[in-house]
Design an enzyme around this catalytic site. Structure first.
Site, PDB file in Angstrom:
ATOM      1  N   ASP A 230     -33.121  88.177  21.649  1.00  0.00           N
ATOM      2  CA  ASP A 230     -34.185  87.201  21.834  1.00  0.00           C
ATOM      3  C   ASP A 230     -34.764  86.803  20.478  1.00  0.00           C
ATOM      4  O   ASP A 230     -35.066  87.661  19.642  1.00  0.00           O
ATOM      5  CB  ASP A 230     -35.285  87.798  22.718  1.00  0.00           C
ATOM      6  CG  ASP A 230     -36.372  86.790  23.033  1.00  0.00           C
ATOM      7  OD1 ASP A 230     -36.260  86.127  24.076  1.00  0.00           O
ATOM      8  OD2 ASP A 230     -37.322  86.674  22.237  1.00  0.00           O
ATOM      9  N   ILE A 231     -34.913  85.489  20.251  1.00  0.00           N
ATOM     10  CA  ILE A 231     -35.493  84.998  18.997  1.00  0.00           C
ATOM     11  C   ILE A 231     -36.996  85.269  19.014  1.00  0.00           C
ATOM     12  O   ILE A 231     -37.703  84.854  19.940  1.00  0.00           O
ATOM     13  CB  ILE A 231     -35.227  83.490  18.824  1.00  0.00           C
ATOM     14  CG1 ILE A 231     -33.720  83.204  18.835  1.00  0.00           C
ATOM     15  CG2 ILE A 231     -35.850  82.981  17.519  1.00  0.00           C
ATOM     16  CD1 ILE A 231     -33.380  81.729  18.809  1.00  0.00           C
ATOM     17  N   GLU A 272     -34.541  81.102  24.768  1.00  0.00           N
ATOM     18  CA  GLU A 272     -34.175  81.614  23.444  1.00  0.00           C
ATOM     19  C   GLU A 272     -33.451  82.949  23.524  1.00  0.00           C
ATOM     20  O   GLU A 272     -33.334  83.663  22.537  1.00  0.00           O
ATOM     21  CB  GLU A 272     -35.424  81.751  22.566  1.00  0.00           C
ATOM     22  CG  GLU A 272     -36.415  82.798  23.022  1.00  0.00           C
ATOM     23  CD  GLU A 272     -37.451  82.268  23.998  1.00  0.00           C
ATOM     24  OE1 GLU A 272     -38.549  82.847  24.047  1.00  0.00           O
ATOM     25  OE2 GLU A 272     -37.151  81.273  24.698  1.00  0.00           O
TER      26      GLU A 272
END
Length: 354
Positions: A230-231, A272
């Site tokens: 996950d960003i 994301e």
């Protein structure tokens, strides 16, 4: 994304128009050959008709240019029907002019397809094809009870039959081949859209779930692991730099994941988040364990300079990884990796939780 779609539509429209112009040019070439044939053999009625036909095709270029595609198809169909019926009436069945009624079928559906492709209505391809078939049998009945108006040398009849047959075969091959290629390309595009994320080009959630199902059915999953990446603070990137920058970040991170994952199964999981499935063994990138692979990806993102419109942006990702255990379902496996991801988020981000 909107700009890319418009560009693709422009290219498709241009291709469709070129195809119709190509069809028009081929018809004019064929009628030019007919003009020479009828002039040399002294079939005056068809010479006059053929001159009229060439004028019709000259006007038809304007119909295409002005996008009157339904009118264009009707005009061409009417010209072919009159021309070929009169050709059979003048010379009889043996010259093969009636074969053009049959080749009208693929040509009509070809024109119908491109009419829709250019954003216009259907040109009633089915009805025109039925009409073309009926005209074929009308000429068959006509020649059964009527002699041709002109009598030429049998050798000329044989040669013209061969020429007309060749032209019909070429037309059928070209247009049926074009329709087949279009169907194949469309099917391939739809299949890719169903299995890939349009923004990043990565596999999508549906495809990965399908691949996991195959793994469950065909392999022992003891040494397999699954990770969710996950960003960090992605919402802030969209808020500060805009959604176009967000798209740039997603595409860039996707490339780094694919480049550093050693050819493992990966996908854009949603938003994301990305999901990676691997095996505890040697990968194409040289890493031997899940920890090495995922740490390599994490560092690659952390150390990369993301430059958007001259602005350098630093990014990090958080990763939750879970090894598969016996009796574990796909959903349970993913949920464990997801819980470890959130554990990493709550403990400072930019880390791998195994």
């Amino acid at each position: 994304m909107t700009m890319n779609i418009k560009m693709k539509n422009t290219v498709n429209n241009r291709t469709a128009l070129y195809a119709l112009y190509a069809l028009e040019a081929m018809m004019m070439v064929v009628h030019g050959l007919f003009l020479i044939f009828f002039a040399c053999t002294g079939v005056r009625l068809m010479l006059t008709v053929n001159i009229f036909s060439l004028l019709v095709y000259a006007v038809s270029f304007l119909l295409i240019k002005r996008m009157y595609l339904t009118v264009y198809t009707a005009v061409v169909f009417l010209e072919v029907s009159i021309h070929m019926f009169l050709s059979v009436l003048c010379l009889g069945w043996g010259y093969g002019f009636q074969l053009y009624f049959l080749v009208c079928v693929p040509v009509i559906f070809y024109a119908d397809y491109f009419s829709v492709k250019l954003g216009h209505r259907h040109v009633h391809g089915f009805l025109l094809s039925v009409a073309s078939g009926l005209l074929y049998f009308v000429t068959l009945v006509y020649v059964r009870y009527h002699e041709p108006l002109y009598s030429l040398d049998n050798r000329i009849e044989y040669v013209m039959l061969a020429v007309n047959s060749l032209v019909v075969i070429v037309f059928s091959t070209v247009f049926l081949g074009a329709l087949a290629r279009t169907a194949t390309n469309t099917e391939a595009k739809l299949e890719r859209q169903a299995t890939h994320d349009m923004l990043t080009g990565m596999s999508n959630r549906n495809y990965l779930i399908e691949q996991l199902g195959v793994l469950f059915e065909t392999e022992h999953l003891k040494d397999y692991w699954l990770a969710i990446l996950d960003i960090d603070d992605f919402k802030a990137i969209n808020d500060v730099y805009g959604h176009n920058c967000g798209d740039y970040v997603l595409k860039s991170v996707a490339k780094l994941i694919q480049k550093n994952s050693g050819g493992m199964i990966s996908c854009r999981w949603g938003g994301e988040e990305f999901l990676l499935v691997g095996h505890e063994g040697l990968t194409k990138g040289g890493a031997k364990t899940s920890h090495e692979v995922l740490e390599r990806i994490r560092r690659a993102v952390e150390e990369n300079d993301f430059i958007y419109e001259g602005t350098k942006i630093k990014l990090t990702i958080t990763i939750g990884m879970a090894s598969h255990t016996d009796e574990q379902t796909i959903d349970e496996w993913i949920n464990i990796a997801d819980m470890k991801l959130y554990s990493g988020k709550n403990s400072g981000k930019n880390r791998l939780v195994v």
